[in-house]
Design a protein around this motif. Structure first.
Motif, PDB file in Angstrom:
ATOM      1  N   SER A 119     -37.762 -10.018  12.967  1.00 47.11           N
ATOM      2  CA  SER A 119     -37.046  -9.245  13.981  1.00 47.11           C
ATOM      3  C   SER A 119     -37.679  -9.341  15.352  1.00 47.11           C
ATOM      4  CB  SER A 119     -36.978  -7.771  13.566  1.00 47.11           C
ATOM      5  OG  SER A 119     -38.254  -7.319  13.152  1.00 47.11           O
ATOM      6  N   TYR A 197     -37.195  -6.089  18.034  1.00 46.36           N
ATOM      7  CA  TYR A 197     -35.953  -5.320  18.086  1.00 46.36           C
ATOM      8  C   TYR A 197     -36.010  -4.277  16.974  1.00 46.36           C
ATOM      9  CZ  TYR A 197     -30.961  -4.254  18.122  1.00 46.36           C
ATOM     10  OH  TYR A 197     -29.752  -3.613  18.187  1.00 46.36           O
ATOM     11  N   PRO A 199     -34.187  -1.756  15.510  1.00 47.99           N
ATOM     12  CA  PRO A 199     -33.249  -1.589  14.390  1.00 47.99           C
ATOM     13  C   PRO A 199     -33.352  -2.711  13.355  1.00 47.99           C
ATOM     14  CG  PRO A 199     -32.157  -1.118  16.463  1.00 47.99           C
ATOM     15  CD  PRO A 199     -33.488  -1.717  16.812  1.00 47.99           C
ATOM     16  N   GLU A 200     -33.485  -3.963  13.824  1.00 48.94           N
ATOM     17  CA  GLU A 200     -33.595  -5.079  12.893  1.00 48.94           C
ATOM     18  C   GLU A 200     -34.920  -5.029  12.135  1.00 48.94           C
ATOM     19  OE1 GLU A 200     -32.681  -8.198  10.621  1.00 48.94           O
ATOM     20  OE2 GLU A 200     -31.323  -7.123  11.965  1.00 48.94           O
ATOM     21  N   PHE A 202     -36.626  -2.365  11.282  1.00 44.96           N
ATOM     22  CA  PHE A 202     -36.563  -1.339  10.242  1.00 44.96           C
ATOM     23  C   PHE A 202     -35.712  -1.801   9.057  1.00 44.96           C
ATOM     24  CE2 PHE A 202     -37.310   1.785  13.909  1.00 44.96           C
ATOM     25  CZ  PHE A 202     -38.685   1.728  13.727  1.00 44.96           C
ATOM     26  N   ARG A 203     -34.623  -2.551   9.333  1.00 46.08           N
ATOM     27  CA  ARG A 203     -33.841  -3.130   8.229  1.00 46.08           C
ATOM     28  C   ARG A 203     -34.698  -4.131   7.452  1.00 46.08           C
ATOM     29  NH1 ARG A 203     -29.413  -2.744  11.907  1.00 46.08           N
ATOM     30  NH2 ARG A 203     -29.842  -4.809  12.769  1.00 46.08           N
ATOM     31  N   ASP A 231     -34.988  -0.840  21.868  1.00 43.65           N
ATOM     32  CA  ASP A 231     -33.826  -0.109  21.356  1.00 43.65           C
ATOM     33  C   ASP A 231     -34.197   0.875  20.255  1.00 43.65           C
ATOM     34  OD1 ASP A 231     -31.229   0.475  21.798  1.00 43.65           O
ATOM     35  OD2 ASP A 231     -30.381  -1.215  20.696  1.00 43.65           O
ATOM     36  N   GLU A 235     -31.308   2.766  15.398  1.00 44.65           N
ATOM     37  CA  GLU A 235     -31.300   2.524  13.957  1.00 44.65           C
ATOM     38  C   GLU A 235     -30.792   3.746  13.189  1.00 44.65           C
ATOM     39  OE1 GLU A 235     -34.383   4.988  15.122  1.00 44.65           O
ATOM     40  OE2 GLU A 235     -34.207   2.901  15.785  1.00 44.65           O
ATOM     41  N   THR A 236     -30.414   3.514  11.941  1.00 44.66           N
ATOM     42  CA  THR A 236     -30.148   4.623  11.032  1.00 44.66           C
ATOM     43  C   THR A 236     -31.478   5.049  10.442  1.00 44.66           C
ATOM     44  OG1 THR A 236     -27.950   3.756  10.496  1.00 44.66           O
ATOM     45  CG2 THR A 236     -28.913   5.351   8.961  1.00 44.66           C
TER      46      THR A 236
END
Length: 312
Positions: A119, A197, A199-200, A202-203, A231, A235-236
């Motif tokens: 990420s 990044y 959000p990516e 954390f995924r 960003d 994220e969720t």
């Protein structure tokens, strides 16, 4: 018949080689690094060691001259690109070995991180980002934010000062571009940054559970001299990501005085509100406050206003 050694000596004298060789040796022995090293280790060297080690001393002198005028890792002219020489005494003689320089260490670390943390990103656009191209408008405070960001990039001192930046504003106002400009300015100072990044990332961490690489990925991110989380808040959120991933990263960086730069659409209060809720639907205010205590006191808040540049 005249011995060959005498003939060779006479030839060298006639050709002027002996004088030039002496000049070369004198220039090597008078060089400060060489002179200081010989002075420190003179009692460890046998008679004749300096003469026998002249080739090593010459290479040592020239390699350090290249390092002092470093043209960058890709253009390194040393015999072993990216490596610096070190003299050491062994059995009374002068020996030399090479160690990776700071640029080589950073490049190797970058490659390892790139292989481990998918990420992270540095696009062609971001590689060209600079403060000269940051659009400013005194009416919306962009000039003030750009100035503070530039000062951070110019003065950041990982390991000594852990203060970072928190850039927030609406979509498309140039937060990520300014973050990239900071990264490029830091690179000019040979300070490594890691742009991720959020959000990516954390995924990716959720996938790492099955791969068994959770600790490796966290270590790669938390130890970066300067970490840039882009960003944050998009994220969720889950309890595990908030407490065991983000919390662990920020706790380490706080302890080791490693600066972190964030971009977000949220200000501090809005981010805390976001962190208090997980995808399970629960509310955990104290845990959100704990994360914010590792962000708010260790960053300067910069608000970036203006038009959405993605729509033009």
């Amino acid at each position: 018949m005249e011995p060959i050694q005498s003939s060779l000596k006479k030839y060298m004298e006639d050709a002027g080689w002996e004088g030039r060789l002496q000049q070369l040796q004198d220039s090597v022995l008078s060089e400060k690094r060489v002179h200081d090293w010989l002075h420190r280790h003179q009692e460890e060297l046998v008679d004749g060691a300096v003469q026998q080690g002249m080739a090593a001393l010459y290479e040592y002198k020239n390699s350090w001259k290249n390092c002092d005028q470093c043209p960058g890792l890709e253009k390194c002219p040393n015999p072993m690109p990216g490596y610096q020489p070190e003299l050491y005494p062994e059995h009374g003689q002068i020996q030399m070995r090479y160690h990776p320089c700071s640029l080589k260490i950073a490049a190797d670390r970058q490659k390892k991180q790139e292989a481990l943390v998918k990420s992270m990103y540095v696009s062609a656009e971001f590689k060209k980002a600079s403060f000269e191209n940051v659009e400013t408008d005194e009416t919306d405070g962009r000039a003030i934010a750009a100035h503070q960001a530039f000062e951070f990039a110019r003065e950041a001192n990982p390991g000594e000062d852990g203060q970072g930046l928190y850039l927030h504003g609406m979509f498309g106002v140039g937060k990520t571009y300014m973050m990239a400009a900071i990264a490029n300015k830091l690179a000019d100072r040979h300070i490594q940054s890691l742009l991720v990044y959020a959000p990516e990332f954390f995924r990716e961490m959720r996938q790492a559970i099955g791969e068994g690489t959770v600790n490796e990925k966290i270590d790669a991110v938390k130890t970066a001299p300067i970490l840039m989380l882009d960003d944050l808040g998009a994220e969720t959120m889950s309890n595990w990501i908030r407490d065991d991933v983000l919390g662990a990263i920020l706790q380490y960086r706080m302890t080791e005085k490693l600066p972190t730069v964030y971009t977000s659409n949220w200000d501090y209060e809005e981010l805390e509100e976001h962190l208090a809720y997980s995808n399970k639907g629960g509310e955990e205010r104290m845990k959100a406050k704990r994360i914010m205590e590792r962000i708010r006191p260790f960053t300067s808040e910069l608000y970036l206003a203006g038009r959405n540049r993605r729509e033009t």
